[in-house]
Structure formats: C-alpha cells, structure tokens
Motif scaffolding. Sequence first.
Motif, PDB file in Angstrom:
ATOM      1  N   ASN A 100       7.524  -5.129  -0.359  1.00 18.00           N
ATOM      2  CA  ASN A 100       6.902  -3.828  -0.621  1.00 18.00           C
ATOM      3  C   ASN A 100       5.813  -3.924  -1.686  1.00 18.00           C
ATOM      4  O   ASN A 100       4.707  -3.418  -1.509  1.00 18.00           O
ATOM      5  CB  ASN A 100       7.968  -2.831  -1.060  1.00 18.00           C
ATOM      6  CG  ASN A 100       7.527  -1.391  -0.874  1.00 18.00           C
ATOM      7  OD1 ASN A 100       7.600  -0.855   0.227  1.00 18.00           O
ATOM      8  ND2 ASN A 100       7.051  -0.759  -1.930  1.00 18.00           N
ATOM      9  N   SER A 101       6.113  -4.578  -2.803  1.00 22.42           N
ATOM     10  CA  SER A 101       5.145  -4.603  -3.901  1.00 22.42           C
ATOM     11  C   SER A 101       3.969  -5.532  -3.622  1.00 22.42           C
ATOM     12  O   SER A 101       2.902  -5.384  -4.230  1.00 22.42           O
ATOM     13  CB  SER A 101       5.837  -5.027  -5.203  1.00 22.42           C
ATOM     14  OG  SER A 101       6.357  -6.333  -5.089  1.00 22.42           O
ATOM     15  N   SER A 102       4.150  -6.501  -2.729  1.00 24.82           N
ATOM     16  CA  SER A 102       3.049  -7.423  -2.426  1.00 24.82           C
ATOM     17  C   SER A 102       2.089  -6.863  -1.394  1.00 24.82           C
ATOM     18  O   SER A 102       1.080  -7.517  -1.073  1.00 24.82           O
ATOM     19  CB  SER A 102       3.612  -8.763  -1.918  1.00 24.82           C
ATOM     20  OG  SER A 102       4.306  -8.577  -0.688  1.00 24.82           O
ATOM     21  N   PHE A 103       2.354  -5.677  -0.882  1.00 26.91           N
ATOM     22  CA  PHE A 103       1.554  -5.122   0.214  1.00 26.91           C
ATOM     23  C   PHE A 103       0.452  -4.178  -0.270  1.00 26.91           C
ATOM     24  O   PHE A 103      -0.681  -4.238   0.214  1.00 26.91           O
ATOM     25  CB  PHE A 103       2.469  -4.383   1.199  1.00 26.91           C
ATOM     26  CG  PHE A 103       1.747  -3.820   2.402  1.00 26.91           C
ATOM     27  CD1 PHE A 103       1.453  -4.632   3.478  1.00 26.91           C
ATOM     28  CD2 PHE A 103       1.370  -2.491   2.439  1.00 26.91           C
ATOM     29  CE1 PHE A 103       0.786  -4.118   4.589  1.00 26.91           C
ATOM     30  CE2 PHE A 103       0.707  -1.971   3.538  1.00 26.91           C
ATOM     31  CZ  PHE A 103       0.411  -2.789   4.621  1.00 26.91           C
ATOM     32  N   SER A 104       0.760  -3.320  -1.234  1.00 35.79           N
ATOM     33  CA  SER A 104      -0.120  -2.196  -1.556  1.00 35.79           C
ATOM     34  C   SER A 104      -1.507  -2.629  -2.005  1.00 35.79           C
ATOM     35  O   SER A 104      -2.516  -2.291  -1.379  1.00 35.79           O
ATOM     36  CB  SER A 104       0.530  -1.321  -2.629  1.00 35.79           C
ATOM     37  OG  SER A 104       1.748  -0.793  -2.175  1.00 35.79           O
ATOM     38  N   LEU A 105      -1.591  -3.362  -3.092  1.00 37.12           N
ATOM     39  CA  LEU A 105      -2.904  -3.765  -3.604  1.00 37.12           C
ATOM     40  C   LEU A 105      -3.611  -4.705  -2.641  1.00 37.12           C
ATOM     41  O   LEU A 105      -4.835  -4.658  -2.512  1.00 37.12           O
ATOM     42  CB  LEU A 105      -2.749  -4.429  -4.968  1.00 37.12           C
ATOM     43  CG  LEU A 105      -2.230  -3.547  -6.101  1.00 37.12           C
ATOM     44  CD1 LEU A 105      -2.140  -4.339  -7.393  1.00 37.12           C
ATOM     45  CD2 LEU A 105      -3.115  -2.321  -6.305  1.00 37.12           C
ATOM     46  N   LEU A 106      -2.844  -5.553  -1.961  1.00 39.51           N
ATOM     47  CA  LEU A 106      -3.453  -6.503  -1.030  1.00 39.51           C
ATOM     48  C   LEU A 106      -4.123  -5.788   0.134  1.00 39.51           C
ATOM     49  O   LEU A 106      -5.270  -6.084   0.474  1.00 39.51           O
ATOM     50  CB  LEU A 106      -2.391  -7.473  -0.516  1.00 39.51           C
ATOM     51  CG  LEU A 106      -2.865  -8.480   0.546  1.00 39.51           C
ATOM     52  CD1 LEU A 106      -4.025  -9.311   0.016  1.00 39.51           C
ATOM     53  CD2 LEU A 106      -1.709  -9.369   0.976  1.00 39.51           C
ATOM     54  N   VAL A 107      -3.432  -4.837   0.740  1.00 39.90           N
ATOM     55  CA  VAL A 107      -4.032  -4.115   1.858  1.00 39.90           C
ATOM     56  C   VAL A 107      -5.210  -3.269   1.379  1.00 39.90           C
ATOM     57  O   VAL A 107      -6.177  -3.051   2.113  1.00 39.90           O
ATOM     58  CB  VAL A 107      -2.981  -3.245   2.581  1.00 39.90           C
ATOM     59  CG1 VAL A 107      -2.635  -2.001   1.790  1.00 39.90           C
ATOM     60  CG2 VAL A 107      -3.445  -2.859   3.979  1.00 39.90           C
ATOM     61  N   GLY A 108      -5.146  -2.814   0.126  1.00 36.56           N
ATOM     62  CA  GLY A 108      -6.282  -2.077  -0.431  1.00 36.56           C
ATOM     63  C   GLY A 108      -7.508  -2.958  -0.566  1.00 36.56           C
ATOM     64  O   GLY A 108      -8.635  -2.521  -0.283  1.00 36.56           O
ATOM     65  N   LYS A 109      -7.304  -4.202  -0.979  1.00 35.99           N
ATOM     66  CA  LYS A 109      -8.445  -5.124  -1.101  1.00 35.99           C
ATOM     67  C   LYS A 109      -9.009  -5.478   0.272  1.00 35.99           C
ATOM     68  O   LYS A 109     -10.220  -5.579   0.453  1.00 35.99           O
ATOM     69  CB  LYS A 109      -8.012  -6.390  -1.845  1.00 35.99           C
ATOM     70  CG  LYS A 109      -7.731  -6.172  -3.323  1.00 35.99           C
ATOM     71  CD  LYS A 109      -7.648  -7.489  -4.083  1.00 35.99           C
ATOM     72  CE  LYS A 109      -6.443  -8.296  -3.678  1.00 35.99           C
ATOM     73  NZ  LYS A 109      -6.312  -9.529  -4.514  1.00 35.99           N
ATOM     74  N   ILE A 110      -8.122  -5.685   1.237  1.00 33.67           N
ATOM     75  CA  ILE A 110      -8.580  -6.088   2.565  1.00 33.67           C
ATOM     76  C   ILE A 110      -9.297  -4.941   3.282  1.00 33.67           C
ATOM     77  O   ILE A 110     -10.338  -5.137   3.917  1.00 33.67           O
ATOM     78  CB  ILE A 110      -7.383  -6.596   3.395  1.00 33.67           C
ATOM     79  CG1 ILE A 110      -6.829  -7.892   2.792  1.00 33.67           C
ATOM     80  CG2 ILE A 110      -7.782  -6.810   4.851  1.00 33.67           C
ATOM     81  CD1 ILE A 110      -5.583  -8.413   3.471  1.00 33.67           C
ATOM     82  N   GLN A 111      -8.752  -3.731   3.165  1.00 32.98           N
ATOM     83  CA  GLN A 111      -9.333  -2.580   3.863  1.00 32.98           C
ATOM     84  C   GLN A 111     -10.422  -1.881   3.050  1.00 32.98           C
ATOM     85  O   GLN A 111     -11.056  -0.957   3.553  1.00 32.98           O
ATOM     86  CB  GLN A 111      -8.230  -1.577   4.207  1.00 32.98           C
ATOM     87  CG  GLN A 111      -7.214  -2.108   5.202  1.00 32.98           C
ATOM     88  CD  GLN A 111      -6.150  -1.089   5.551  1.00 32.98           C
ATOM     89  OE1 GLN A 111      -6.044  -0.038   4.928  1.00 32.98           O
ATOM     90  NE2 GLN A 111      -5.335  -1.406   6.555  1.00 32.98           N
ATOM     91  N   GLY A 112     -10.627  -2.300   1.821  1.00 31.66           N
ATOM     92  CA  GLY A 112     -11.651  -1.685   0.991  1.00 31.66           C
ATOM     93  C   GLY A 112     -11.242  -0.363   0.381  1.00 31.66           C
ATOM     94  O   GLY A 112     -12.095   0.425  -0.023  1.00 31.66           O
ATOM     95  N   THR A 113      -9.921  -0.107   0.307  1.00 29.04           N
ATOM     96  CA  THR A 113      -9.427   1.148  -0.262  1.00 29.04           C
ATOM     97  C   THR A 113      -8.788   0.932  -1.626  1.00 29.04           C
ATOM     98  O   THR A 113      -8.028   1.779  -2.090  1.00 29.04           O
ATOM     99  CB  THR A 113      -8.404   1.798   0.689  1.00 29.04           C
ATOM    100  OG1 THR A 113      -7.313   0.881   0.911  1.00 29.04           O
ATOM    101  CG2 THR A 113      -9.044   2.147   2.019  1.00 29.04           C
ATOM    102  N   ILE A 114      -9.085  -0.198  -2.280  1.00 27.57           N
ATOM    103  CA  ILE A 114      -8.495  -0.487  -3.575  1.00 27.57           C
ATOM    104  C   ILE A 114      -8.912   0.548  -4.608  1.00 27.57           C
ATOM    105  O   ILE A 114      -8.216   0.778  -5.607  1.00 27.57           O
ATOM    106  CB  ILE A 114      -8.909  -1.905  -4.042  1.00 27.57           C
ATOM    107  CG1 ILE A 114      -8.120  -2.323  -5.286  1.00 27.57           C
ATOM    108  CG2 ILE A 114     -10.409  -1.963  -4.300  1.00 27.57           C
ATOM    109  CD1 ILE A 114      -6.669  -2.521  -5.049  1.00 27.57           C
ATOM    110  N   VAL A 115     -10.043   1.223  -4.342  1.00 23.92           N
ATOM    111  CA  VAL A 115     -10.509   2.259  -5.264  1.00 23.92           C
ATOM    112  C   VAL A 115      -9.509   3.404  -5.378  1.00 23.92           C
ATOM    113  O   VAL A 115      -9.450   4.094  -6.396  1.00 23.92           O
ATOM    114  CB  VAL A 115     -11.892   2.790  -4.819  1.00 23.92           C
ATOM    115  CG1 VAL A 115     -11.782   3.541  -3.498  1.00 23.92           C
ATOM    116  CG2 VAL A 115     -12.521   3.658  -5.887  1.00 23.92           C
ATOM    117  N   ASP A 116      -8.688   3.599  -4.340  1.00 23.80           N
ATOM    118  CA  ASP A 116      -7.675   4.651  -4.385  1.00 23.80           C
ATOM    119  C   ASP A 116      -6.637   4.388  -5.468  1.00 23.80           C
ATOM    120  O   ASP A 116      -5.961   5.321  -5.924  1.00 23.80           O
ATOM    121  CB  ASP A 116      -6.974   4.772  -3.025  1.00 23.80           C
ATOM    122  CG  ASP A 116      -7.916   5.264  -1.934  1.00 23.80           C
ATOM    123  OD1 ASP A 116      -8.949   5.861  -2.281  1.00 23.80           O
ATOM    124  OD2 ASP A 116      -7.607   5.049  -0.744  1.00 23.80           O
TER     125      ASP A 116
END
Length: 280
Positions: A100-116
């Motif tokens: 769970n914790s390894s998914f959030s920031l990683l998917v944000g970086k890949i999809q370009g939504t890390i700004v959220d």
Amino acid sequence: MNDQTSNLQQPSWVRTKPGEATLNGVNWGGLKTLYIKEVRRFFKVQLQTVWGPAVTTMLYLIIFTVAMGRTGRMVLGHPFADFLAPGLIVMAMLQNSFANSSFSLLVGKIQGTIVDYLMPPLSTGELIAGLVGAAVTRAFLVGGAVWLAMALWPGVSVEVRHPLAALWFGLMGSLLLSFLGVLTSIWAEKFDHAAMITNFVVAPLSLLSGTFYSVEQLAPTFRAISHLNPFFYVISGFRYGFLEVTDSPLMVGAFGLLALNMALWATCYSLLRSGWKIKN
C-alpha cells in the motif's frame, strides 16, 4: 491613519497578509482528508486488497497443514498448525502494508499527479502520517480477515492470549514495512523497481524469518543470520501473543523494532523534505 485606510481597502475575505502562514500546528483537516483518500483507494477494490490476501494466506495454511500437520508434529510445544497460524497472519500484514505505501507516490510520479501530494498545505510529517496510517489500516484489515478465516477453520487455534504483545508487534511490523514502502516509492521510477524490492527484499526476509519453522532448529550460523532479520522479531513477538512462547528475546525485539522504525521515519522525513527524486 494609514493602517486604518489599508484595513478598509483590504477585502473582507483576506484575513492575513500575503505570504503569512495561516495554519498553525497540525493540519488535522488535511491529514484526515489524505488518510481517507488513501483508505478509500484500496478499499474500493477490497476483494483484491483485503480478501484476496486472506485467501492466499489460507492456502499456505491448508497446504502446510496437509503436508506436515497430519504427522502430529509439534513446534515449540504446540501443534504445527497453531505454530504456523500467527506467523502467516503477520506475514500477510507486512506484505500488504508494504504494497500500500509503496504505491501512492510511485503512481503519482508515473502518472504525473505527484502534485496532488505536494501542493496541499500538508507538512512533510503530515504527508508521511497520512500515507503510513492508511498502509497500517490495510495491514490490520488484512490481518483481521486472515484471523477470522483461520478461526473458522477446523483444527487451528488462533486464541489471542497476550493482546498487547500481538498489537505491539503487529503495529511495529506494519510501520516497518510502511516506512520501507514510502522509501521505495520515493526511490523507484517505475513499477519494476517496486516489484524488485518486493521480490528480492520483502519476500525473502518474510519467508526466511521463522514463519514456517523455529530458528532454534537451524545450524548456529543460520540461526545467527536469522537474528539479524528484523522480520524475525516481528513474527516471533507476534506469535508470543498467541502461544506465549518465543524463540527470540521479547524486549530486544520490542525496543529494537521501535528504534528501527524511528530511524526509518527520520530517513523518510529527510528525503521527502529534500524533494529527492520527487521535486528534482
């Protein structure tokens, strides 16, 4: 007179001067929002994130019980199935906390939504608390689902005799893998990187931590190596909460895991605050 004039000209909805902080202390509203968002993310697919791991863990129990339990084998003075059950419960908690914790920031970086995650008025500590809190929640939901399934399975006893010990080591283990997951999501640049940590770090450490055997049965060299594995102390201490027996020093594991979690939290805080591989 000038101050009064400027106050009259200032719109009523502007309460502070530009650039002045408006949030003092902990942003509980933002922290709660992030936590709920992360929990809803995995709970929307609970068949995959909660009940799926419970079924997989039950298969481990059934296979090993059928293969080895029928011979009446005893481990640490308890039937093999009873010895195996607590280790499987906490192992499922550890693996899903990391997932769970390894998914959030990683998917944000890949999809370009890390700004959220970076733009809301959340401090670094609050961001970590939201991500880790959701991961620990998933870990305990999975642990509860596995415990319920095992409680209904004939021939296995999962009576909790020391709830505080089970709670402490379950929490320490979930936090340990949550922080490791956050570090992985900061470092990883694609899903293959996270899968590599899962396959070559998390899985071996969890499977070789005394889940399926007592380390006292190992040769002295391998026994010493096992005592260097933090997963071993999590599983051994968690098992103590059920069976009242342990093959590791209980207090060493309890305080050692606390110190390790504090060190991992400090590392997560430092990397997130610096923006390494996230802002740069």
